[in-house]
Design a protein around this motif. Structure first.
Motif, PDB file in Angstrom:
ATOM      1  N   ALA A   1      28.876  16.909  15.863  1.00  0.00           N
ATOM      2  CA  ALA A   1      27.919  16.194  16.713  1.00  0.00           C
ATOM      3  C   ALA A   1      26.786  17.095  17.192  1.00  0.00           C
ATOM      4  CB  ALA A   1      28.641  15.587  17.912  1.00  0.00           C
ATOM      5  N   GLY A   2      26.931  18.406  17.003  1.00  0.00           N
ATOM      6  CA  GLY A   2      25.891  19.337  17.436  1.00  0.00           C
ATOM      7  C   GLY A   2      25.804  19.483  18.939  1.00  0.00           C
ATOM      8  N   VAL A   3      26.887  19.153  19.634  1.00  0.00           N
ATOM      9  CA  VAL A   3      26.902  19.196  21.099  1.00  0.00           C
ATOM     10  C   VAL A   3      27.321  20.566  21.619  1.00  0.00           C
ATOM     11  CG1 VAL A   3      28.016  18.247  23.157  1.00  0.00           C
ATOM     12  CG2 VAL A   3      27.315  16.723  21.309  1.00  0.00           C
ATOM     13  N   CYS A   4      28.318  21.159  21.011  1.00  0.00           N
ATOM     14  CA  CYS A   4      28.837  22.461  21.463  1.00  0.00           C
ATOM     15  C   CYS A   4      27.877  23.564  21.020  1.00  0.00           C
ATOM     16  CB  CYS A   4      30.239  22.695  20.901  1.00  0.00           C
ATOM     17  SG  CYS A   4      31.421  21.418  21.395  1.00  0.00           S
ATOM     18  N   SER A   5      27.164  24.134  21.962  1.00  0.00           N
ATOM     19  CA  SER A   5      26.056  25.043  21.645  1.00  0.00           C
ATOM     20  C   SER A   5      26.488  26.253  20.829  1.00  0.00           C
ATOM     21  CB  SER A   5      25.356  25.496  22.929  1.00  0.00           C
ATOM     22  OG  SER A   5      26.278  26.125  23.799  1.00  0.00           O
TER      23      SER A   5
ATOM     24  N   TYR B   1      21.239  26.719  13.741  1.00  0.00           N
ATOM     25  CA  TYR B   1      19.834  26.301  13.746  1.00  0.00           C
ATOM     26  C   TYR B   1      19.184  26.664  12.411  1.00  0.00           C
ATOM     27  CZ  TYR B   1      19.968  25.191  18.710  1.00  0.00           C
ATOM     28  OH  TYR B   1      20.252  24.612  19.912  1.00  0.00           O
ATOM     29  N   LYS B   2      18.464  25.697  11.844  1.00  0.00           N
ATOM     30  CA  LYS B   2      17.772  25.922  10.571  1.00  0.00           C
ATOM     31  C   LYS B   2      16.356  25.377  10.652  1.00  0.00           C
ATOM     32  CE  LYS B   2      21.835  26.084   7.583  1.00  0.00           C
ATOM     33  NZ  LYS B   2      22.448  25.631   6.316  1.00  0.00           N
ATOM     34  N   ILE B   3      15.521  25.881   9.757  1.00  0.00           N
ATOM     35  CA  ILE B   3      14.127  25.433   9.703  1.00  0.00           C
ATOM     36  C   ILE B   3      13.893  24.685   8.409  1.00  0.00           C
ATOM     37  CG2 ILE B   3      11.716  26.186   9.612  1.00  0.00           C
ATOM     38  CD1 ILE B   3      12.461  28.562  11.359  1.00  0.00           C
ATOM     39  N   ASP B   4      13.359  23.483   8.539  1.00  0.00           N
ATOM     40  CA  ASP B   4      13.003  22.673   7.379  1.00  0.00           C
ATOM     41  C   ASP B   4      11.733  23.268   6.770  1.00  0.00           C
ATOM     42  OD1 ASP B   4      11.944  20.704   5.645  1.00  0.00           O
ATOM     43  OD2 ASP B   4      13.025  19.123   6.724  1.00  0.00           O
ATOM     44  N   LEU B   5      11.855  23.837   5.591  1.00  0.00           N
ATOM     45  CA  LEU B   5      10.736  24.559   4.973  1.00  0.00           C
ATOM     46  C   LEU B   5       9.556  23.652   4.673  1.00  0.00           C
ATOM     47  CD1 LEU B   5      12.725  26.903   2.547  1.00  0.00           C
ATOM     48  CD2 LEU B   5      12.021  27.310   4.914  1.00  0.00           C
TER      49      LEU B   5
ATOM     50  N   CYS C   1      20.343  29.197  21.784  1.00  0.00           N
ATOM     51  CA  CYS C   1      19.825  28.707  23.063  1.00  0.00           C
ATOM     52  C   CYS C   1      18.992  27.444  22.904  1.00  0.00           C
ATOM     53  CB  CYS C   1      19.003  29.782  23.756  1.00  0.00           C
ATOM     54  SG  CYS C   1      17.500  30.246  22.849  1.00  0.00           S
ATOM     55  N   GLY C   2      18.452  27.197  21.695  1.00  0.00           N
ATOM     56  CA  GLY C   2      17.682  25.992  21.444  1.00  0.00           C
ATOM     57  C   GLY C   2      16.214  26.083  21.823  1.00  0.00           C
ATOM     58  N   THR C   3      15.765  27.267  22.251  1.00  0.00           N
ATOM     59  CA  THR C   3      14.367  27.430  22.664  1.00  0.00           C
ATOM     60  C   THR C   3      13.410  27.153  21.503  1.00  0.00           C
ATOM     61  OG1 THR C   3      15.019  29.088  24.283  1.00  0.00           O
ATOM     62  CG2 THR C   3      12.692  29.030  23.681  1.00  0.00           C
ATOM     63  N   CYS C   4      13.793  27.575  20.288  1.00  0.00           N
ATOM     64  CA  CYS C   4      12.931  27.365  19.120  1.00  0.00           C
ATOM     65  C   CYS C   4      12.731  25.870  18.855  1.00  0.00           C
ATOM     66  CB  CYS C   4      13.528  28.050  17.896  1.00  0.00           C
ATOM     67  SG  CYS C   4      15.235  27.538  17.540  1.00  0.00           S
TER      68      CYS C   4
END
Length: 622
Positions: A558-562, A567-571, A607-610
């Motif tokens: 679910a992507g809830v537990c930090s 984290y990935k970047i869609d190129l 941390c999710g800042t990006c």
């Protein structure tokens, strides 16, 4: 004027009804806690100002001429759509009303009788003009909540016009205390606070005690997360609950009563105080009520916010000025409750059912709901459901009907995953259990319980391990600490769950959780402690694969537990602006301007800042 006898009460009731009938046009602004938070008090003040400033204006309704009256009602129930305004006699319900909408409502509806369609409920291109047509209300059976949203909660005349104290009048003038108890016993009414104990049996046990000093206590603590049924009754129709307590007092011949309300309910406390003062002023509370020789005094105690004070013996200890902690039983509350005297202890909703039973008879009540769980039950429907709010339905209705017919289904058309029922004392029910009947015995058979009546709906994006951790964190924090199983057992369970969501869990943790749960359920001192592990055990049984995924794959689907996010970047979406890299606190993102950037997950602290700073939605988690 103080009411001294039955005739005076009947004459006053007729006056109140006549006055109410003359108010042909009524503006009922929701004054429940939720709508007040949304600014309904300002909307009420604006309507009041407009109405009082136009004394020369009258409204034509058919052949009738009336001057508009503005009322501050209790909770209408449709909390998702607040602030709410109901216009009678058209029964229009306006949703999400803003201060700037008042002029249009007044000009079009109050003065001309025309609906403001943009403020009405819309569904599938259909406009529902009246409140009663809206599916959220149409599928309900509102008995306890009948007056909430329909009367001014702070004026006793409104309650009297709606039938308040008719049942008490019938009880004291036409029935013996024994007959009252028999009627409640025959009705099959079971306590609405969670345990479902037969109310009439509890009353008869108190009435049968040799000790003649007895007490009637109302549990208005309601500490479960997401539950607000009792609060809405106390705020919206306090006289109904008070009348139920008075009937109970007459039945067991008690002369003192206490309402225990949690401190976080200031509006409920204020309206209860107003209701009690008005009832005392009219002679409906106090000494020699209606000249019958029966006396009953009612007091309010504010709780200190402890969840454990919802347990009977802890609650009575708190009223006595002691620390709110459960005690070993027996003796039970019916034998030695408040100040070691026989005590009737029921919750708000239970007392609110009593006047209807006395007025309409036990047979009438038995025809609603199921044979073993007659009547209705109020639920607080919250979470990932389209229509959240306060509902009342017959016992025996299915979860599917509540969530998809009344609640309108899952938000954003996502898939249903589970529903947490009964707060921390309940468990999670899954899709295969959607057709389960909502009554005491049916839920017990599948390892759940109605509890206080909270329903938290969860969709496919919910992490069930985190749900278990959340509820265990609540119960561990709220443990009074008196018994070792609850004090230490819940702490150990919480530590294990925290390890799992942080990515440090072991497969053996699941066996340990089940062993601890079994120990707590078997040995904890009070019912709240015994039921504390239910959310954990129910989620392990239904969603074991999620626990194993957290433990073995170090992944939260679910992507809830930090700690378990990647984290990935869609190129293709990344524009190479470097904003993510510039805001990363640990320099885990690298790349060149105008070319896609890359995240080093060895350095990433998740941390999710990006993601928060990306203007192109190029950063995602998996």
């Amino acid at each position: 004027m103080r009411i001294e006898n039955r005739l005076q009460l009947q004459l006053w009731r007729e006056e109140c009804k006549e006055k109410h009938q003359k108010e042909k046009c009524r503006i009922l602004v929701c004054g429940g806690t939720g709508c007040l938070a949304g600014g309904s008090d300002k909307i009420y003040a604006r309507f009041k100002e407009m109405s009082e400033g136009m004394d020369h204006v009258t409204v034509k309704i058919g052949e009738e001429i009336a001057h508009p009256g503005v009322k501050m009602s209790g909770c209408h129930g449709f909390c998702e759509m607040g602030p709410l305004v109901r216009i009678e006699p058209y029964n229009y319900l306006y949703l999400k009303v803003k201060l700037e909408d008042c002029e249009e409502i007044f000009e079009k509806t109050i003065l001309r009788g025309e609906p403001v369609e943009r403020l009405m409920y819309h569904d599938d291109h259909k406009v529902y003009e009246t409140q009663e047509e809206i599916p959220f209300y149409a599928e309900q059976t509102r008995l306890v909540l009948k007056n909430c949203g329909h009367i001014d909660a702070e004026h006793i005349e409104e309650a009297i016009a709606a039938g308040a104290y008719e049942s008490f009048e019938k009880a004291v003038f036409e029935m013996t205390p024994e007959a009252v108890i028999k009627s409640v016993l025959d009705s099959g009414l079971r306590g609405r606070g969670g345990a479902g104990f037969p109310t009439g049996r509890k009353w008869s046990q108190v009435a049968g005690q040799k000790e003649k000093v007895r007490y009637v206590v109302c549990n208005g603590d309601e500490g479960d997360p997401g539950a607000f049924m009792d609060r809405s009754v106390m705020e919206g129709d306090p006289h109904r609950m008070i009348e139920g307590m008075m009937i109970a007092a007459y039945a067991v011949q008690a002369h003192e009563g206490y309402i225990y309300v949690r401190a976080e309910y200031p509006l409920a406390v204020r309206r209860l105080k107003i209701a009690i003062e008005q009832a005392e002023e009219k002679g409906l509370l106090g000494d020699n009520i209606l000249g019958t020789g029966f006396s009953f005094h009612l007091h309010i105690n504010r709780g200190a916010g402890a969840f454990v004070c919802g347990e009977g013996s802890a609650l009575t200890a708190s009223i006595e000025g002691k620390r709110g902690m459960p005690r070993v039983k027996p003796p039970r509350t019916v034998e030695q409750g408040l100040w070691a005297k026989p005590t009737v202890l029921n919750n708000v909703e239970t007392y609110a059912n009593v006047p209807m039973i006395i007025k309409n008879g036990a047979d009438w009540f038995c025809r609603i709901g199921t044979k073993e769980s007659p009547g209705t039950k109020a639920f607080a429907l919250t979470g990932n459901v389209k229509n959240t709010g306060l509902i009342e339905v017959p016992m025996g209705i299915t979860l599917r009907e509540i969530i998809f017919d009344i609640g309108g289904g899952i938000k954003n058309n996502k898939k249903f995953k589970a529903v947490q029922i009964g707060g921390p004392s309940g468990g999670c029910l899954v899709e295969s259990q959607l057709d389960s009947k909502m009554d005491f015995d049916s839920l017990t058979k599948i390892g759940a319980m109605i509890g206080s009546g909270g329903l938290v709906v969860m969709d496919e994006d919910t992490c069930m391990v985190e749900v278990a951790r959340f509820f265990m964190n609540f119960t561990q924090r709220e443990s009074c600490g008196k018994c070792v199983p609850c004090r230490e057992g819940t702490k150990r369970m919480l530590e294990i769950l925290e390890r799992i969501v942080e990515g440090n869990g072991k497969l053996s943790d699941l066996d340990e959780l089940e062993e601890l749960a079994d120990m707590i359920e078997s040995t904890a001192l009070c019912g709240l402690g015994k039921s504390a592990p239910k959310p954990v055990i129910s989620t392990i049984h239904a969603f074991r694969e999620e626990y194993e995924e957290h433990i073995l794959k170090k992944h939260c689907k679910a992507g809830v537990c930090s700690n378990l996010r990647t984290y990935k970047i869609d190129l293709e979406k990344c524009k190479g602006c470097s904003k993510c890299a510039r805001n990363c606190p640990v320099n885990a993102i690298t790349g060149k301007i105008k070319t896609p950037f890359v995240i080093d997950n060895e350095k990433c602290i998740k941390c999710g800042t990006c993601k928060d700073n990306c203007a192109f939605g190029a950063i995602y988690t998996e």
